[in-house]
Design a protein around this motif. Sequence first.
Motif, PDB file in Angstrom:
ATOM      1  N   THR A 125       8.366  47.110 -97.304  1.00  0.00           N
ATOM      2  CA  THR A 125       8.748  48.488 -97.012  1.00  0.00           C
ATOM      3  C   THR A 125       7.811  49.445 -98.028  1.00  0.00           C
ATOM      4  O   THR A 125       7.397  50.390 -97.713  1.00  0.00           O
ATOM      5  CB  THR A 125       9.956  48.875 -97.094  1.00  0.00           C
ATOM      6  N   ARG A 126       8.049  48.854 -99.237  1.00  0.00           N
ATOM      7  CA  ARG A 126       7.393  49.689-100.385  1.00  0.00           C
ATOM      8  C   ARG A 126       5.846  49.809-100.177  1.00  0.00           C
ATOM      9  O   ARG A 126       5.200  50.791-100.354  1.00  0.00           O
ATOM     10  CB  ARG A 126       7.781  49.478-101.585  1.00  0.00           C
ATOM     11  N   ALA A 127       5.264  48.719 -99.666  1.00  0.00           N
ATOM     12  CA  ALA A 127       3.738  48.558 -99.588  1.00  0.00           C
ATOM     13  C   ALA A 127       3.334  49.291 -98.346  1.00  0.00           C
ATOM     14  O   ALA A 127       2.326  50.107 -98.345  1.00  0.00           O
ATOM     15  CB  ALA A 127       3.506  47.251 -99.199  1.00  0.00           C
ATOM     16  N   ALA A 128       4.205  49.219 -97.282  1.00  0.00           N
ATOM     17  CA  ALA A 128       3.844  50.087 -95.890  1.00  0.00           C
ATOM     18  C   ALA A 128       4.094  51.618 -96.485  1.00  0.00           C
ATOM     19  O   ALA A 128       2.977  52.426 -95.861  1.00  0.00           O
ATOM     20  CB  ALA A 128       4.867  49.679 -95.074  1.00  0.00           C
ATOM     21  N   ALA A 129       4.934  52.001 -97.208  1.00  0.00           N
ATOM     22  CA  ALA A 129       4.948  53.345 -97.532  1.00  0.00           C
ATOM     23  C   ALA A 129       3.855  53.824 -98.365  1.00  0.00           C
ATOM     24  O   ALA A 129       3.306  54.870 -98.115  1.00  0.00           O
ATOM     25  CB  ALA A 129       6.312  53.664 -98.289  1.00  0.00           C
ATOM     26  N   ASP A 130       3.370  53.294 -99.150  1.00  0.00           N
ATOM     27  CA  ASP A 130       2.232  53.326-100.098  1.00  0.00           C
ATOM     28  C   ASP A 130       0.784  53.479 -99.307  1.00  0.00           C
ATOM     29  O   ASP A 130      -0.100  54.008 -99.515  1.00  0.00           O
ATOM     30  CB  ASP A 130       2.061  52.303-101.265  1.00  0.00           C
ATOM     31  N   LEU A 131       0.992  52.693 -98.358  1.00  0.00           N
ATOM     32  CA  LEU A 131      -0.261  52.750 -97.381  1.00  0.00           C
ATOM     33  C   LEU A 131      -0.297  53.800 -96.456  1.00  0.00           C
ATOM     34  O   LEU A 131      -1.150  53.936 -95.626  1.00  0.00           O
ATOM     35  CB  LEU A 131      -0.485  51.189 -96.532  1.00  0.00           C
ATOM     36  N   GLY A 132       0.826  54.660 -96.533  1.00  0.00           N
ATOM     37  CA  GLY A 132       0.910  55.607 -95.388  1.00  0.00           C
ATOM     38  C   GLY A 132       1.596  55.615 -94.251  1.00  0.00           C
ATOM     39  O   GLY A 132       1.585  56.494 -93.251  1.00  0.00           O
ATOM     40  N   TYR A 133       2.192  54.655 -94.084  1.00  0.00           N
ATOM     41  CA  TYR A 133       3.068  54.365 -92.850  1.00  0.00           C
ATOM     42  C   TYR A 133       4.357  54.989 -93.033  1.00  0.00           C
ATOM     43  O   TYR A 133       4.890  55.259 -94.097  1.00  0.00           O
ATOM     44  CB  TYR A 133       3.207  52.906 -92.592  1.00  0.00           C
ATOM     45  N   VAL A 134       4.731  55.412 -92.061  1.00  0.00           N
ATOM     46  CA  VAL A 134       6.251  56.147 -91.736  1.00  0.00           C
ATOM     47  C   VAL A 134       7.058  54.985 -91.631  1.00  0.00           C
ATOM     48  O   VAL A 134       7.242  54.250 -90.634  1.00  0.00           O
ATOM     49  CB  VAL A 134       6.556  57.253 -90.689  1.00  0.00           C
TER      50      VAL A 134
END
Length: 299
Positions: A123-132
């Motif tokens: 979740t943290r990685a996805a958010a950092d990559l710009g995913y909602v």
Amino acid sequence: MTTALLLIDIQNDYFDGGKCPLVGMDVAAKHSVNLLDAFRESSLPVIHVRHEFLDTETAFFSAGSEGALIHPLLAPAQGEPVVVKHQINSFKGTPLVDLLEERGVKNVVIAGAMTYMCVDAVTRAAADLGYVCSVAHDACATMDVEFEGVKVEAAQVHAAVMAALDFAFAEVRSTQVLIEEVLLINAVKKASERWKSAFNAGNAAGCAAEYESNAVMQAKPFGVYTGADEVRGFWEKLIADGFSDVEYIDPVITVLDHQQAVITSGWKMNKAGGVIHKELWVLQEDGSAKLREDDFEAQ
């Protein structure tokens, strides 16, 4: 604006009888099945992730073992990719980003295990990559932990992680709420595509059919049109004037609640272009979505 479901490490070793059973894994799996069914019914992307430790002497998820396989309840269907990872972060050393980009994914719904390890990390990685990101809190499971003599029960571990994710990285919701959002988004996307197809076919009545009977359309700089008849008349004139080939540019769907969502987007036609400030789509009793408010501008 596609939404994908990421199912993280729902593997045999995490269930009763496995080498690392988690607290509440059976319940989390049942909720995950409900999410999976909703995504499949909506023809939305599903990506399975499973962990393997390369060292065959590890306590669980040993490479090639039965325990490292995805549980039969969540067995991947044909065409659903399975990402095999060897790190806590599902993106590290895997093709996960490529799979998401190939499918045009901007939003991800996350479920699986363990809450305080791989669910937290992805979740943290996805958010950092710009995913909602959205996390289905009741479709995740974890274990009791201990640090320097302090024992923390699984429920508290789970709550602490979800609180942190909800604060800064994701919308943390129940499975039921997320399913309602998935069905709403799917209905909105289908209705929007019907509207575009009708316009490009020169069918003004088909365009008007995607509006509620008392809808309000603000078409800048042309004016305000209220009700199906006025809306149909506007599109009839535009089509008669030779406008066609409408496309949306980088559309974004924002869910307001389980019955309403807004589309914002750029747009272009053969002879014009502009901005959609607000398309308010509302879920109807039959499960379809219709426009209640339409606010766009030609520039």
